[in-house]
Design a protein around this motif. Sequence first.
Motif, PDB file in Angstrom:
ATOM      1  N   GLY A  36      19.622  19.172  92.124  1.00 43.62           N
ATOM      2  CA  GLY A  36      20.547  20.073  92.798  1.00 43.62           C
ATOM      3  C   GLY A  36      19.891  21.112  93.683  1.00 43.62           C
ATOM      4  O   GLY A  36      20.542  22.031  94.158  1.00 43.62           O
ATOM      5  N   ARG A  37      18.578  20.996  93.914  1.00 41.47           N
ATOM      6  CA  ARG A  37      17.800  21.976  94.696  1.00 41.47           C
ATOM      7  C   ARG A  37      18.015  23.381  94.131  1.00 41.47           C
ATOM      8  O   ARG A  37      18.191  24.351  94.880  1.00 41.47           O
ATOM      9  N   ARG A  38      17.964  23.512  92.806  1.00 40.20           N
ATOM     10  CA  ARG A  38      18.337  24.781  92.179  1.00 40.20           C
ATOM     11  C   ARG A  38      17.319  25.291  91.168  1.00 40.20           C
ATOM     12  O   ARG A  38      17.622  26.172  90.367  1.00 40.20           O
ATOM     13  N   LEU A  39      16.095  24.796  91.184  1.00 43.61           N
ATOM     14  CA  LEU A  39      15.119  25.259  90.202  1.00 43.61           C
ATOM     15  C   LEU A  39      14.589  26.640  90.565  1.00 43.61           C
ATOM     16  O   LEU A  39      14.203  26.895  91.708  1.00 43.61           O
ATOM     17  N   GLY A  40      14.545  27.522  89.563  1.00 40.89           N
ATOM     18  CA  GLY A  40      13.972  28.847  89.741  1.00 40.89           C
ATOM     19  C   GLY A  40      12.458  28.808  89.596  1.00 40.89           C
ATOM     20  O   GLY A  40      11.869  27.760  89.316  1.00 40.89           O
ATOM     21  N   PRO A  41      11.781  29.959  89.776  1.00 45.72           N
ATOM     22  CA  PRO A  41      10.313  29.989  89.783  1.00 45.72           C
ATOM     23  C   PRO A  41       9.647  29.424  88.534  1.00 45.72           C
ATOM     24  O   PRO A  41       8.666  28.688  88.627  1.00 45.72           O
ATOM     25  N   ALA A  42      10.161  29.774  87.347  1.00 45.56           N
ATOM     26  CA  ALA A  42       9.509  29.333  86.113  1.00 45.56           C
ATOM     27  C   ALA A  42       9.557  27.810  85.968  1.00 45.56           C
ATOM     28  O   ALA A  42       8.535  27.156  85.739  1.00 45.56           O
ATOM     29  N   MET A  43      10.754  27.242  86.091  1.00 45.08           N
ATOM     30  CA  MET A  43      10.880  25.792  85.941  1.00 45.08           C
ATOM     31  C   MET A  43      10.176  25.053  87.073  1.00 45.08           C
ATOM     32  O   MET A  43       9.563  24.007  86.862  1.00 45.08           O
ATOM     33  N   TYR A  44      10.254  25.597  88.283  1.00 45.66           N
ATOM     34  CA  TYR A  44       9.589  24.946  89.414  1.00 45.66           C
ATOM     35  C   TYR A  44       8.075  24.906  89.206  1.00 45.66           C
ATOM     36  O   TYR A  44       7.436  23.858  89.405  1.00 45.66           O
ATOM     37  N   SER A  45       7.482  26.025  88.795  1.00 46.72           N
ATOM     38  CA  SER A  45       6.032  26.067  88.568  1.00 46.72           C
ATOM     39  C   SER A  45       5.613  25.074  87.491  1.00 46.72           C
ATOM     40  O   SER A  45       4.630  24.349  87.647  1.00 46.72           O
ATOM     41  N   GLY A  46       6.371  25.046  86.396  1.00 45.17           N
ATOM     42  CA  GLY A  46       6.023  24.148  85.300  1.00 45.17           C
ATOM     43  C   GLY A  46       6.128  22.698  85.678  1.00 45.17           C
ATOM     44  O   GLY A  46       5.240  21.887  85.377  1.00 45.17           O
ATOM     45  N   THR A  47       7.208  22.330  86.376  1.00 44.18           N
ATOM     46  CA  THR A  47       7.409  20.916  86.682  1.00 44.18           C
ATOM     47  C   THR A  47       6.444  20.412  87.740  1.00 44.18           C
ATOM     48  O   THR A  47       5.982  19.276  87.679  1.00 44.18           O
ATOM     49  N   ILE A  48       6.078  21.259  88.727  1.00 41.19           N
ATOM     50  CA  ILE A  48       5.158  20.787  89.761  1.00 41.19           C
ATOM     51  C   ILE A  48       3.727  20.732  89.228  1.00 41.19           C
ATOM     52  O   ILE A  48       2.934  19.877  89.630  1.00 41.19           O
ATOM     53  N   ALA A  49       3.391  21.619  88.280  1.00 39.43           N
ATOM     54  CA  ALA A  49       2.074  21.513  87.634  1.00 39.43           C
ATOM     55  C   ALA A  49       2.000  20.261  86.777  1.00 39.43           C
ATOM     56  O   ALA A  49       0.968  19.579  86.722  1.00 39.43           O
ATOM     57  N   ALA A  50       3.110  19.927  86.116  1.00 34.97           N
ATOM     58  CA  ALA A  50       3.135  18.749  85.254  1.00 34.97           C
ATOM     59  C   ALA A  50       2.958  17.466  86.055  1.00 34.97           C
ATOM     60  O   ALA A  50       2.246  16.554  85.631  1.00 34.97           O
ATOM     61  N   ILE A  51       3.578  17.374  87.235  1.00 39.56           N
ATOM     62  CA  ILE A  51       3.510  16.138  88.003  1.00 39.56           C
ATOM     63  C   ILE A  51       2.109  15.875  88.535  1.00 39.56           C
ATOM     64  O   ILE A  51       1.667  14.735  88.608  1.00 39.56           O
ATOM     65  N   VAL A  52       1.371  16.920  88.910  1.00 39.10           N
ATOM     66  CA  VAL A  52       0.052  16.679  89.501  1.00 39.10           C
ATOM     67  C   VAL A  52      -1.041  16.521  88.447  1.00 39.10           C
ATOM     68  O   VAL A  52      -2.102  15.942  88.731  1.00 39.10           O
ATOM     69  N   LEU A  53      -0.817  17.032  87.241  1.00 36.08           N
ATOM     70  CA  LEU A  53      -1.837  16.945  86.192  1.00 36.08           C
ATOM     71  C   LEU A  53      -1.474  15.814  85.235  1.00 36.08           C
ATOM     72  O   LEU A  53      -0.786  16.015  84.241  1.00 36.08           O
ATOM     73  N   GLY A  54      -1.924  14.622  85.552  1.00 35.51           N
ATOM     74  CA  GLY A  54      -1.598  13.453  84.758  1.00 35.51           C
ATOM     75  C   GLY A  54      -2.733  13.013  83.869  1.00 35.51           C
ATOM     76  O   GLY A  54      -3.626  13.790  83.498  1.00 35.51           O
ATOM     77  N   GLY A  55      -2.713  11.724  83.528  1.00 40.69           N
ATOM     78  CA  GLY A  55      -3.747  11.172  82.660  1.00 40.69           C
ATOM     79  C   GLY A  55      -5.123  11.228  83.289  1.00 40.69           C
ATOM     80  O   GLY A  55      -6.127  11.497  82.614  1.00 40.69           O
ATOM     81  N   ALA A  56      -5.185  10.986  84.618  1.00 40.70           N
ATOM     82  CA  ALA A  56      -6.481  11.050  85.300  1.00 40.70           C
ATOM     83  C   ALA A  56      -7.041  12.463  85.256  1.00 40.70           C
ATOM     84  O   ALA A  56      -8.255  12.661  85.096  1.00 40.70           O
ATOM     85  N   SER A  57      -6.176  13.456  85.384  1.00 40.89           N
ATOM     86  CA  SER A  57      -6.622  14.845  85.363  1.00 40.89           C
ATOM     87  C   SER A  57      -7.035  15.293  83.966  1.00 40.89           C
ATOM     88  O   SER A  57      -7.886  16.177  83.826  1.00 40.89           O
ATOM     89  N   MET A 235      -2.151  15.648  98.278  1.00 42.11           N
ATOM     90  CA  MET A 235      -1.148  16.578  97.765  1.00 42.11           C
ATOM     91  C   MET A 235      -0.202  17.064  98.862  1.00 42.11           C
ATOM     92  O   MET A 235       0.935  17.452  98.599  1.00 42.11           O
ATOM     93  N   LEU A 236      -0.662  17.060 100.109  1.00 40.48           N
ATOM     94  CA  LEU A 236       0.135  17.590 101.206  1.00 40.48           C
ATOM     95  C   LEU A 236       1.255  16.652 101.638  1.00 40.48           C
ATOM     96  O   LEU A 236       2.224  17.097 102.262  1.00 40.48           O
ATOM     97  N   ILE A 237       1.148  15.362 101.320  1.00 35.78           N
ATOM     98  CA  ILE A 237       2.061  14.402 101.941  1.00 35.78           C
ATOM     99  C   ILE A 237       2.711  13.423 100.977  1.00 35.78           C
ATOM    100  O   ILE A 237       3.529  12.615 101.395  1.00 35.78           O
ATOM    101  N   GLY A 238       2.373  13.443  99.707  1.00 36.59           N
ATOM    102  CA  GLY A 238       2.916  12.464  98.763  1.00 36.59           C
ATOM    103  C   GLY A 238       4.394  12.691  98.471  1.00 36.59           C
ATOM    104  O   GLY A 238       4.828  13.823  98.268  1.00 36.59           O
ATOM    105  N   GLN A 239       5.170  11.612  98.439  1.00 41.93           N
ATOM    106  CA  GLN A 239       6.595  11.704  98.114  1.00 41.93           C
ATOM    107  C   GLN A 239       6.813  12.301  96.735  1.00 41.93           C
ATOM    108  O   GLN A 239       7.752  13.082  96.519  1.00 41.93           O
ATOM    109  N   ASP A 240       5.952  11.969  95.772  1.00 41.49           N
ATOM    110  CA  ASP A 240       6.103  12.497  94.420  1.00 41.49           C
ATOM    111  C   ASP A 240       5.981  14.020  94.396  1.00 41.49           C
ATOM    112  O   ASP A 240       6.655  14.690  93.608  1.00 41.49           O
ATOM    113  N   ILE A 241       5.145  14.571  95.284  1.00 43.57           N
ATOM    114  CA  ILE A 241       4.988  16.022  95.356  1.00 43.57           C
ATOM    115  C   ILE A 241       6.122  16.648  96.165  1.00 43.57           C
ATOM    116  O   ILE A 241       6.730  17.648  95.748  1.00 43.57           O
TER     117      ILE A 241
END
Length: 497
Positions: A36-57, A235-241
């Motif tokens: 819904g394009r409605r995430l606030g700062p706390a949830m946004y920070s947590g979810t975007i950190a989670a997506i980039v820090l995976g098993g490889a990281s 990180m600048l261009i990936g659809q997942d990000i």
Amino acid sequence: MAVDYAVIVVYLAGMLAMGWWGMRRAKSKSEFLVAGRRLGPAMYSGTIAAIVLGGASTIGGVGLGYQYGLSGAWMVFTIGLGLLVLSVFFSARIARLKVYTVSEMLDLRYGGRAGIISGVVMWAYTLMLAVTSTIAYATIFDVLFDVNRTVAIVLGGAIVVAYSTLGGMWSITLTDMVQFVVKTIGILLILLPVAVVKAGGFSEMKAQLPTEYFDPLGIGGETVFTYVLIYTFGMLIGQDIWQRVFTARSDTTARWGGTVAGTYCLVYAIAGAVIGTAAKVMYPDLASADSAFATIVTDELPVGVRGLVLAAALAAVMSTSSGALIACATVANNDIWSRLRGVVGRGAGDEPHDEVKGNRAFILIMGIAVILIAIALNDVVEALTVAYNLLVGGLLVPIIGGLLWRRGTAAGALSAVAVGGVAVIGLMWHYGILANQPIYYGLLASLAVYVVVSLATPPTDAAVLAAWRERLTGRGEPAPEAPAHPGSPDHLSPSGV
């Protein structure tokens, strides 16, 4: 291990429960694909950190620390740098576009069909990213339950596919927040201090290991440069990000929430390298550097705590896997299938279809495909390298060029995608998949063609550029979606998000 098993089972059951809860909220395309394009700062920070820090990281980052010492942090560090650059310089403009995919942005900017080719390239990248993340389940479930590789992939993959299909981005966002908390506690607050203490402290680590283990560039300057090209630019261009950036409720949230997440990634990078370095002191003769994480967890942590830290590793894999899966399905449906339907279908006379149901079906289809490919594929590193080389070599120049250079044209963008992609593939065939030359020369070829063709062709239509500038400011809004059903999240206050 019974307590550890119980911790893991509760965690996995919780992920499925989040999926069911998310299904009740995702009633529109916007809710399903971008929360819904409605995430606030706390949830946004947590979810975007989670997506980039995976098993490889996590597992891979500890493995690099085991192999190279503190300089093993560079891979994850460049991921954090990329997220910081994206957040500070580009995220606000990206969020204001109100699109769903990178290819939609290219169509808006260039006023043509640049998006169809870029959609295919982006789909291949997100598919392979989801596959490599899914393969990582084999390592974790083997440690947990001593099951064979195929069963581990099916078990882990099925859980991710289930909660992603049920609730889309809402489910993934909720599970990512849980995963972010679990990773923070398990890796930063438990495993890091335990590893350092068990290794005898930093003074003992320095006494036991060669000096190059504490050299900031011990991994090699060329390797660091390649990491920057692949991961920072990736990180600048990936659809997942980008799909996570689309979830921010404002450009300020995207900028500052992403900056917090990027800083968190830098800390996570150093933590992984330190844990790996400590493991080298305790277990100097491991057969594989990637086994350092599992070894130190199983041997050094008490019952219960061990289950939590293994859940943290599982969380890291799941967050990347689910993010890549929804990105893959979004691109396949919105950038490829919808365009094919427009070509071969009956156009405006077609009956309306349920967009949520359609996107849900694509997540399920792509999820099954990911599991099957993961079972058949063996070399994870090569698959991931191919994915990132295609992404950066083919799409970096036209995307960043479109954001920064007004003179860039659709012909230039299409030429850059085609030449960069073909160059990367050809150079990987010539030099080898893991060589550095393909990404170096592929990027240069893409840049040269983009500039030359853009200057040689008529400028982008003034009306297209005017509409583009309006969208960048947030004033040129896309057509509104049909109202959600009564009682859906559109009728709920976003203040608590």
